[in-house]
Enzyme design. Structure first.
Site, PDB file in Angstrom:
ATOM      1  N   HIS A 177       0.818  -1.218   0.000  1.00  0.00           N
ATOM      2  CA  HIS A 177       0.000   0.000   0.000  1.00  0.00           C
ATOM      3  C   HIS A 177       0.851   1.267   0.000  1.00  0.00           C
ATOM      4  O   HIS A 177       0.320   2.363  -0.203  1.00  0.00           O
ATOM      5  CB  HIS A 177      -0.978  -0.001   1.191  1.00  0.00           C
ATOM      6  CG  HIS A 177      -0.369   0.312   2.511  1.00  0.00           C
ATOM      7  ND1 HIS A 177       0.092  -0.659   3.375  1.00  0.00           N
ATOM      8  CD2 HIS A 177      -0.145   1.499   3.135  1.00  0.00           C
ATOM      9  CE1 HIS A 177       0.557  -0.086   4.465  1.00  0.00           C
ATOM     10  NE2 HIS A 177       0.431   1.224   4.352  1.00  0.00           N
ATOM     11  N   GLU A 198      19.643   7.416   7.779  1.00  0.00           N
ATOM     12  CA  GLU A 198      19.021   8.564   8.416  1.00  0.00           C
ATOM     13  C   GLU A 198      18.735   8.281   9.885  1.00  0.00           C
ATOM     14  O   GLU A 198      18.495   7.136  10.269  1.00  0.00           O
ATOM     15  CB  GLU A 198      17.712   8.915   7.695  1.00  0.00           C
ATOM     16  CG  GLU A 198      16.986  10.151   8.225  1.00  0.00           C
ATOM     17  CD  GLU A 198      17.798  11.429   8.087  1.00  0.00           C
ATOM     18  OE1 GLU A 198      18.688  11.643   8.951  1.00  0.00           O
ATOM     19  OE2 GLU A 198      17.561  12.192   7.143  1.00  0.00           O
ATOM     20  N   THR A 203      18.610  17.191  10.841  1.00  0.00           N
ATOM     21  CA  THR A 203      20.047  17.459  10.861  1.00  0.00           C
ATOM     22  C   THR A 203      20.779  16.609   9.834  1.00  0.00           C
ATOM     23  O   THR A 203      20.348  15.500   9.512  1.00  0.00           O
ATOM     24  CB  THR A 203      20.645  17.179  12.257  1.00  0.00           C
ATOM     25  OG1 THR A 203      20.418  15.792  12.596  1.00  0.00           O
ATOM     26  CG2 THR A 203      20.012  18.057  13.311  1.00  0.00           C
ATOM     27  N   ASP A 206      24.042  13.644  11.279  1.00  0.00           N
ATOM     28  CA  ASP A 206      23.503  13.423  12.611  1.00  0.00           C
ATOM     29  C   ASP A 206      24.650  13.229  13.594  1.00  0.00           C
ATOM     30  O   ASP A 206      25.569  12.441  13.330  1.00  0.00           O
ATOM     31  CB  ASP A 206      22.610  12.183  12.624  1.00  0.00           C
ATOM     32  CG  ASP A 206      21.366  12.359  11.750  1.00  0.00           C
ATOM     33  OD1 ASP A 206      20.855  13.492  11.706  1.00  0.00           O
ATOM     34  OD2 ASP A 206      20.935  11.374  11.132  1.00  0.00           O
ATOM     35  N   ASP A 245       0.038  -7.677   1.554  1.00  0.00           N
ATOM     36  CA  ASP A 245       0.489  -6.280   1.565  1.00  0.00           C
ATOM     37  C   ASP A 245       2.011  -6.236   1.668  1.00  0.00           C
ATOM     38  O   ASP A 245       2.593  -5.997   2.730  1.00  0.00           O
ATOM     39  CB  ASP A 245      -0.159  -5.543   2.745  1.00  0.00           C
ATOM     40  CG  ASP A 245       0.096  -4.047   2.713  1.00  0.00           C
ATOM     41  OD1 ASP A 245       0.586  -3.541   1.687  1.00  0.00           O
ATOM     42  OD2 ASP A 245      -0.191  -3.381   3.733  1.00  0.00           O
ATOM     43  N   SER A 343       4.146   2.887   8.011  1.00  0.00           N
ATOM     44  CA  SER A 343       3.787   1.807   7.086  1.00  0.00           C
ATOM     45  C   SER A 343       4.993   1.348   6.275  1.00  0.00           C
ATOM     46  O   SER A 343       5.814   2.162   5.845  1.00  0.00           O
ATOM     47  CB  SER A 343       2.700   2.280   6.126  1.00  0.00           C
ATOM     48  OG  SER A 343       1.473   2.408   6.779  1.00  0.00           O
TER      49      SER A 343
END
Length: 397
Positions: A177, A198, A203, A206, A245, A343
């Site tokens: 989805h 990430e 920032t 990081d 899904d 999700s």
């Protein structure tokens, strides 16, 4: 605990001299540790991957203090390697690791074809100290997690609307989805790229302060465009049941592994892929909506318990939702839940493999109650083990 035999190995290495050559071992970390005579965080690595200690080892003359430091720095043995020198693992301070090693590159794994999954000496390795029950993640925690970046049609507006999981150097696992839904059609956005490495979206790079007053920074995040989108053929967008899904994303270029970018393990073995994990406590993390109804800039985590599937079905049958064995239910505590933006992210289980904790992707965040975090209402996840064959069929070299 190290045995007496292991404790004497490093002093013996001094007799080998600099002529001993290290085999082409994977330059990976074997977990976090605390270096000798330092409050700084360290990683357990092959000794040649720690220039600070390897230079001492190769020196023609060493002091008693240096020999003691070498001996006490040992954190284990990599028994996959041939030769004593090649097996030695030492606790190397973060600030003492060389640039090549800081990237943690495992060239052998990174250059495998896209249809090959990494072995558990590479995937699922958790470098961070775990904070049980905490909501904040550490800088290098869950390095397989990615953000899905969407682009508004006919504009340069970008947003992060889903998560995903790196499973090898070329593929990301996510939810169907996240690629096909009425909400995406109405928003006028389309998947553009994935972001790896990430931690805090506010920032770049990081950075976090260490106990010794110094600062540790991760490399800049990496954005890679998506080359191919693969949705399960039996997935029906906008269906109430959200069966099948699951989706894969093939990246336009291969990913280089590091302490901050690394794949999770896929449960290939029968005992993992068929496990329904009832009663297991698992980790879920992401940048989704918080209790303030806004996306979190920093990667957060929660711990959820896996439900009995029938008990979960009884809850959702109120809304005429039908679950099957290809799904898992987890959570159900008030204000502790995945939410919008999470999700496609992983439901993660830590399994002791080869004497160390290795993370596997047990599920993919699919859907849950609205509003999020309702007491007694678990979230629903696609059970990854049911789709291992499908995943492997779809991977291309």
């Amino acid at each position: 605990m190290l045995t007496d035999q292991k404790l004497v190995l490093l002093p013996l290495l001094l007799l080998l001299g600099a002529s001993a050559q290290r085999a082409d071992a994977a330059q990976i970390s074997f977990g976090s540790c605390t270096p000798q005579q330092s409050e700084e965080r360290g990683f357990c690595v092959h000794i040649e991957s720690c220039p600070f200690l390897y230079t001492i080892l190769k020196a023609d003359k060493t002091t008693p203090a240096q020999r003691t430091l070498l001996s006490k720095s040992q954190c284990g043995l990599d028994n996959r390697q041939e030769g004593l020198l090649n097996r030695i693992l030492v606790c190397c301070p973060v600030s003492k690791r060389g640039a090549q090693v800081a990237n943690g590159n495992n060239a052998a794994e990174e250059h495998l074809p896209g249809n090959v999954l990494p072995g558990n000496e590479t995937c699922g390795i958790h470098f961070a100290d775990r904070i049980v029950g905490g909501r904040n993640t550490t800088l290098s925690e869950f390095p397989w997690m990615v953000l899905l970046q969407y682009k508004k049609l006919f504009s340069e507006d970008y947003s992060f609307n889903c998560g995903g999981t790196l499973i090898n150097s070329r593929y990301v696992l996510t939810a169907g989805h996240c690629l096909a839904s009425r909400r995406l059609d109405m928003s006028g956005t389309a998947l553009h790229a994935v972001r790896l490495g990430e931690w805090d979206t506010n920032t770049d790079p990081d950075c976090v302060p260490e106990k010794n007053g110094k600062t540790t920074c991760a490399p800049a995040h990496i954005d890679i465009e998506v080359e191919k989108r693969i949705i399960h053929e039996a997935y029906v967008p906008n269906s109430i049941d959200q069966l099948n899904d699951i989706a894969l994303l093939r990246l336009k270029k291969s990913v280089s592994y590091s302490d901050y970018v690394r794949p999770i393990c896929l449960g290939i073995n029968e005992d993992v892929r068929t496990n329904i994990f009832e009663g297991y406590a698992m980790d879920v993390a992401g940048w989704g909506l918080t209790e303030k109804k806004v996306p979190s800039p920093r990667k957060l985590k929660i711990t959820v318990d896996v439900w009995n599937l029938k008990a979960c079905q009884d809850k959702y049958s109120t809304y005429k939702v039908n679950l099957n064995d290809n799904q898992l239910c987890a959570g159900g505590k008030a204000n502790v839940d995945t939410c919008g933006g999470d999700s496609g992210g992983p439901l993660m289980v830590a399994i002791n493999t080869g004497g160390r904790e290795v993370f596997y992707v047990a599920g993919i965040t699919s859907y849950g109650p609205d509003p999020c975090g309702l007491q007694g209402w678990p979230g629903v996840y696609t059970r990854t083990g049911a789709f291992v064959d499908w995943i492997q069929r779809k991977l291309e070299a």
